[in-house]
Design a protein around this motif. Structure first.
Motif, PDB file in Angstrom:
ATOM      1  N   LEU A 140      64.028 -56.322   0.854  1.00  0.00           N
ATOM      2  CA  LEU A 140      62.994 -55.614   0.104  1.00  0.00           C
ATOM      3  C   LEU A 140      61.770 -56.496  -0.098  1.00  0.00           C
ATOM      4  O   LEU A 140      61.318 -56.759  -1.208  1.00  0.00           O
ATOM      5  CB  LEU A 140      63.558 -55.127  -1.230  1.00  0.00           C
ATOM      6  N   GLU A 193      57.634 -56.850   1.484  1.00  0.00           N
ATOM      7  CA  GLU A 193      56.593 -55.819   1.528  1.00  0.00           C
ATOM      8  C   GLU A 193      56.923 -54.694   2.515  1.00  0.00           C
ATOM      9  O   GLU A 193      56.858 -53.517   2.152  1.00  0.00           O
ATOM     10  CB  GLU A 193      55.241 -56.458   1.862  1.00  0.00           C
ATOM     11  N   LEU A 219      59.889 -52.672   1.077  1.00  0.00           N
ATOM     12  CA  LEU A 219      59.517 -51.816  -0.043  1.00  0.00           C
ATOM     13  C   LEU A 219      58.767 -50.578   0.438  1.00  0.00           C
ATOM     14  O   LEU A 219      58.924 -49.488  -0.122  1.00  0.00           O
ATOM     15  CB  LEU A 219      58.670 -52.599  -1.046  1.00  0.00           C
ATOM     16  N   GLU A 220      57.938 -50.744   1.478  1.00  0.00           N
ATOM     17  CA  GLU A 220      57.248 -49.586   2.043  1.00  0.00           C
ATOM     18  C   GLU A 220      58.264 -48.594   2.613  1.00  0.00           C
ATOM     19  O   GLU A 220      58.108 -47.377   2.471  1.00  0.00           O
ATOM     20  CB  GLU A 220      56.269 -50.037   3.131  1.00  0.00           C
ATOM     21  N   LEU A 248      61.385 -48.291   1.592  1.00  0.00           N
ATOM     22  CA  LEU A 248      62.062 -47.684   0.450  1.00  0.00           C
ATOM     23  C   LEU A 248      61.204 -46.601  -0.185  1.00  0.00           C
ATOM     24  O   LEU A 248      61.701 -45.533  -0.567  1.00  0.00           O
ATOM     25  CB  LEU A 248      62.420 -48.764  -0.574  1.00  0.00           C
ATOM     26  N   GLU A 249      59.895 -46.856  -0.301  1.00  0.00           N
ATOM     27  CA  GLU A 249      58.997 -45.847  -0.865  1.00  0.00           C
ATOM     28  C   GLU A 249      58.999 -44.573  -0.025  1.00  0.00           C
ATOM     29  O   GLU A 249      58.916 -43.461  -0.560  1.00  0.00           O
ATOM     30  CB  GLU A 249      57.574 -46.407  -0.986  1.00  0.00           C
ATOM     31  N   TYR A 298      69.760 -57.639  -0.716  1.00  0.00           N
ATOM     32  CA  TYR A 298      68.451 -57.041  -0.467  1.00  0.00           C
ATOM     33  C   TYR A 298      67.293 -58.006  -0.726  1.00  0.00           C
ATOM     34  O   TYR A 298      66.134 -57.627  -0.643  1.00  0.00           O
ATOM     35  CB  TYR A 298      68.297 -55.781  -1.337  1.00  0.00           C
ATOM     36  N   SER A 355      58.180 -56.665  -8.158  1.00  0.00           N
ATOM     37  CA  SER A 355      57.978 -55.568  -7.203  1.00  0.00           C
ATOM     38  C   SER A 355      58.890 -54.395  -7.520  1.00  0.00           C
ATOM     39  O   SER A 355      58.470 -53.227  -7.442  1.00  0.00           O
ATOM     40  CB  SER A 355      58.248 -56.060  -5.774  1.00  0.00           C
ATOM     41  N   LEU A 356      60.148 -54.679  -7.881  1.00  0.00           N
ATOM     42  CA  LEU A 356      61.056 -53.597  -8.254  1.00  0.00           C
ATOM     43  C   LEU A 356      60.585 -52.893  -9.531  1.00  0.00           C
ATOM     44  O   LEU A 356      60.643 -51.666  -9.651  1.00  0.00           O
ATOM     45  CB  LEU A 356      62.472 -54.133  -8.462  1.00  0.00           C
ATOM     46  N   LEU A 372      57.695 -50.651  -8.667  1.00  0.00           N
ATOM     47  CA  LEU A 372      58.133 -49.458  -7.949  1.00  0.00           C
ATOM     48  C   LEU A 372      58.779 -48.453  -8.905  1.00  0.00           C
ATOM     49  O   LEU A 372      58.535 -47.239  -8.801  1.00  0.00           O
ATOM     50  CB  LEU A 372      59.117 -49.851  -6.849  1.00  0.00           C
TER      51      LEU A 372
END
Length: 580
Positions: A364, A366, A369-370, A372-373, A392, A411-412, A415
Motif C-alpha cells: 500500500l 502510492e 493506494l490508488e 485500493l481506491e 501490506y 495514508s490509511l 483514505l
C-alpha cells in the motif's frame, strides 16, 4: 529506470567482470572511477561509491530519487522516459547556465554542460529565474511580471503578450535570491488551484513583499493554472483575485480532499465542529483507522470475520441493534478464500454477495493506494479489513521504524476520512509482556498513535475455548465494555459482556522458543520470499537460535529456492494460516 538510462547519465562508465560497471562518481571530484553499478536479483540498480559517498548523495547528484533505482510494478522495468521538451535557464546576458528537461511519463530533471557532456547535477551552479533577461528588462521598464508555477505556464503568458517567469524544480522551491533579482517589481502571482499551488503562492508572496515588490495574487478563471486559463480563451486581465490563506482554509475543511492542510495556523472559530459516526458503537468509528490486536491463534481473524459478517447481513453486533446490510472489502493473506474465509463467513451468517475479498499481498504505497481506491469505487464498502498489517507495508518498509510507519499510517487515515469508511487493521502482539496494553502491538508505537480505536483479542487463561475483545483505546468516544466470545470446534459465537481484562490476556500469553521462531517466520514471509541470510541475521538479533529457526522452518514447510547465488525462503503453501 533501466541500467542503460543510468549509465547514460554517468561519465567514464566501463564494464568490468561479473556484469559490474565502474564510473566516475558525480557526488565528489572523481578522477579515477570509484562508483560501482550492478543490477540486483530483484531488478534494483545497486550503487556503491568506494570513496565513501552514500547512495542517497549519488542519486541526488544525478537529479534522481531513490525510487528511480527500483523496478516498476510486478517486477517489470519502469517505462523508459522519453524527453519531450527542455527549458533553458540563462544568466542576465543570455548565456545558458542549465536546462530543465521534461519527460514522458511526466517528470522533470535538471542538467548542465560540463566539458561538452551533460552532468545531471546542479551542485555549485547558480540557480536563477526562468527567462531572466526578459524579467530583468521588465523590472527596468516597470512592466508587470507574472510569476507562475512552471515553464509551460511561462510560455502561455508570453504568447498572451505578458512577461512570465518561474523558479526551477517546481512548487515549494522558491528562494530569497529570486525575489532579490526582481526587487521593487510589480508582480502578479498566478496560483495553481490545488493545495501545493496555494502554498507555493503564499511562500512566493511573503518573499516578494520582503523584497519591496508590489504583489497581487490571482488564479485561473477556468482550468487549474495559467496555461489552462489562457487556453480556455481568457486573457491576462481575466484572472480572478485570490485570497490564498482563505483558499487553503477551505481545502483544509473539504472532506473530498484528504491531502489538504492549512499552510499555517487556523482560528478555531473558523473550524466547523462535527461529530464522529460509528460503524459499531463505540468500538469502530467511521472515517478512522481501528486496529485489532492479539497473539497468533487467539481468534483475531474469527473476530474480524464475525464483524464483517454482521455488517454484510445487517445482523446485530454485541450491544447494538440490527442495521441495514452494507458491503465489506476484506484484504487477507493469512487465510485462503475457498477453505477458510468463505466457510467462516457462511458459518457466521454473512451475506456473501456483500463481501468482496482479495487474498494476495499488495504494497500500500502510492500505486497500491490508488489501486485500493479504485476497488473502493467499485465495491463501495463501509468497512475495509486488512489482515495482517505487515503483509501490506512492503518489503522495504520497516514495521519498527517510526519515520517509516508514520507516513504509512497517515495514508490509511487519510483514505478512511476521504472515503468515510472504517478501516480495521489486524496485527500481532509482541512476544514479551509490555508496560501498557496500547503498546502491546508489534511494531512502532506510531501505529497505535494513528489508530483512533484499539481492540485487543485474547484467550481466557483459564478456558482456552473462551476469549474476549477488550477495548483498550478510544480517542473519539468512550471505551466499550469487554465482549466475550466462544471459539470451539470451528464455531464462533459472541457470549456477551465479559470481565476478562487486557492485563489478564497479555499476562496469559506465553511463547516457547519454537513458537516464537514460527511466528517470526510467518511475519517475515507474509509479504513473499526473503533471502535466507537476511532472515537468519534478523532472527539472531531477536534471540532466536539458528537450530530453533531451522526446526521452525521444517515445521512450517518453508521452501528454499536458489536464485543465482542467493538462497530464498518462502511460505508458498500457506498451510499454517488457518489458526489466526
Amino acid at each position: 529506470m533501466t541500467l542503460d538510462d543510468l549509465l547514460g547519465r554517468l561519465q567514464v562508465a566501463r564494464k568490468r567482470r561479473g556484469g559490474q560497471y565502474m564510473a566516475q562518481c558525480p557526488a565528489h571530484p572523481d578522477r579515477q572511477p570509484s562508483l560501482g553499478i550492478t543490477v540486483g536479483h530483484d531488478g534494483r540498480l545497486l550503487l556503491k561509491c568506494h570513496a565513501g559517498c552514500t547512495c542517497e548523495e549519488v542519486v541526488a547528484s544525478l537529479g534522481l530519487t531513490m525510487a528511480d533505482l527500483f523496478p516498476g510494478k510486478n517486477g517489470k522495468p519502469k517505462a523508459a522516459m522519453r524527453e519531450i521538451e527542455s527549458y533553458s535557464y540563462t544568466d542576465k546576458s543570455g548565456s545558458q547556465l542549465y536546462e530543465v528537461v521534461r519527460y514522458e511519463p511526466k517528470d522533470f530533471r535538471q542538467r548542465r554542460l560540463i566539458n561538452g557532456k551533460h552532468a545531471w547535477s546542479l551542485a555549485g551552479c547558480a540557480l536563477v529565474l526562468y527567462r531572466l533577461p526578459n524579467v530583468t528588462s521588465a523590472v527596468t521598464e516597470g512592466k508587470t511580471i507574472y510569476v507562475v508555477e512552471g515553464e509551460k505556464d511561462v510560455h502561455a503568458i508570453e504568447t498572451a503578450g505578458g512577461v512570465g517567469t518561474c523558479n526551477p524544480m517546481g512548487a515549494g522551491k522558491w528562494r530569497p535570491e529570486y525575489s532579490e533579482s526582481i526587487r521593487g517589481a510589480e508582480v502578479v502571482i498566478v496560483a495553481d488551484k490545488d493545495v501545493s499551488g496555494y502554498r507555493h503562492a503564499l511562500q512566493v508572496c511573503d518573499s516578494l513583499l520582503a523584497a519591496g515588490c508590489s504583489v497581487r495574487t490571482v488564479e485561473a478563471k477556468e482550468g487549474k493554472d495559467a496555461a489552462g486559463h489562457l487556453a480556455a480563451g481568457h486573457g491576462l486581465a481575466d484572472f480572478e483575485e485570490c485570497h490564498v490563506a482563505s483558499r487553503l482554509n477551505e481545502l483544509a475543511h473539504d472532506p473530498s480532499d484528504c491531502s489538504s492542510a492549512p499552510a499555517g495556523p487556523v482560528w478555531a472559530s473558523s473550524v466547523e465542529p462535527r461529530s464522529v459516526k460509528f460503524l459499531w458503537w463505540p468500538y469502530i468509528p467511521l472515517g478512522k483507522v481501528t486496529t485489532i490486536e492479539g497473539a497468533p491463534g487467539v481468534g483475531k481473524s474469527w473476530v474480524t470475520c464475525a464483524i464483517a459478517a454482521a455488517i454484510s447481513s445487517g445482523e446485530a453486533l454485541p450491544a447494538v441493534d440490527r442495521q441495514d446490510p452494507a458491503r465489506v472489502l476484506m484484504l487477507t493473506t493469512e487465510d485462503d478464500l475457498p477453505d477458510t474465509v468463505r466457510p467462516r463467513l457462511d458459518a457466521l451468517g454473512a451475506n456473501a454477495a456483500n463481501v468482496a475479498c482479495y487474498a494476495e499481498p499488495i504494497t500500500l504505497d502510492e500505486p497500491g493506494l490508488e489501486r485500493l481506491e479504485e476497488w473502493l469505487r467499485i465495491v463501495e464498502p463501509v468497512l475495509v479489513t486488512i489482515d495482517p498489517l505487515q503483509s501490506y507495508m512492503g518489503a522495504r518498509l520497516d514495521l519498527h521504524r517510526s519515520n517509516e510507519t508514520r507516513p504509512f499510517m497517515h495514508s490509511l487515515k487519510a483514505l478512511a476520512e476521504k472515503s468515510n469508511i472504517a478501516i480495521l487493521v489486524v496485527r500481532h502482539t509482541r512476544k514479551s509482556m509490555v508496560g501498557r496494553a496500547t503498546d502491546a502491538g508489534l511494531g512502532s508505537i506510531d501505529i497505535a498513535a494513528a489508530a483512533r480505536s484499539i481492540l485487543l483479542v485474547g484467550e481466557d487463561p483459564e478456558d482456552k475455548a473462551r476469549g474476549a475483545l477488550v477495548h483498550i483505546k478510544s480517542n473519539v468516544g468512550p471505551k466499550g465494555d469487554g465482549v466475550g466470545f466462544c471459539l470451539e470446534d470451528g464455531r464462533f459465537a459472541w457470549t456477551g459482556e465479559t470481565d476478562l481484562t487486557a492485563d489478564a490476556i497479555l499476562r496469559g500469553v506465553e511463547h516457547s522458543p519454537i513458537s516464537e521462531a514460527e511466528e517470526f517466520l510467518r511475519e517475515e514471509l507474509a509479504g513473499g520470499k526473503r533471502p535466507s541470510r537476511d532472515l537468519q541475521r534478523e532472527a539472531e538479533g531477536q534471540g532466536i537460535a539458528k537450530r530453533t529457526l531451522d526446526r521452525a522452518k521444517t515445521r512450517l514447510g518453508v521452501k528454499s529456492v536458489k536464485e543465482g547465488k542467493v538462497w530464498y525462503w518462502s511460505l508458498e503453501d500457506r498451510q499454517d494460516r488457518h489458526t489466526a
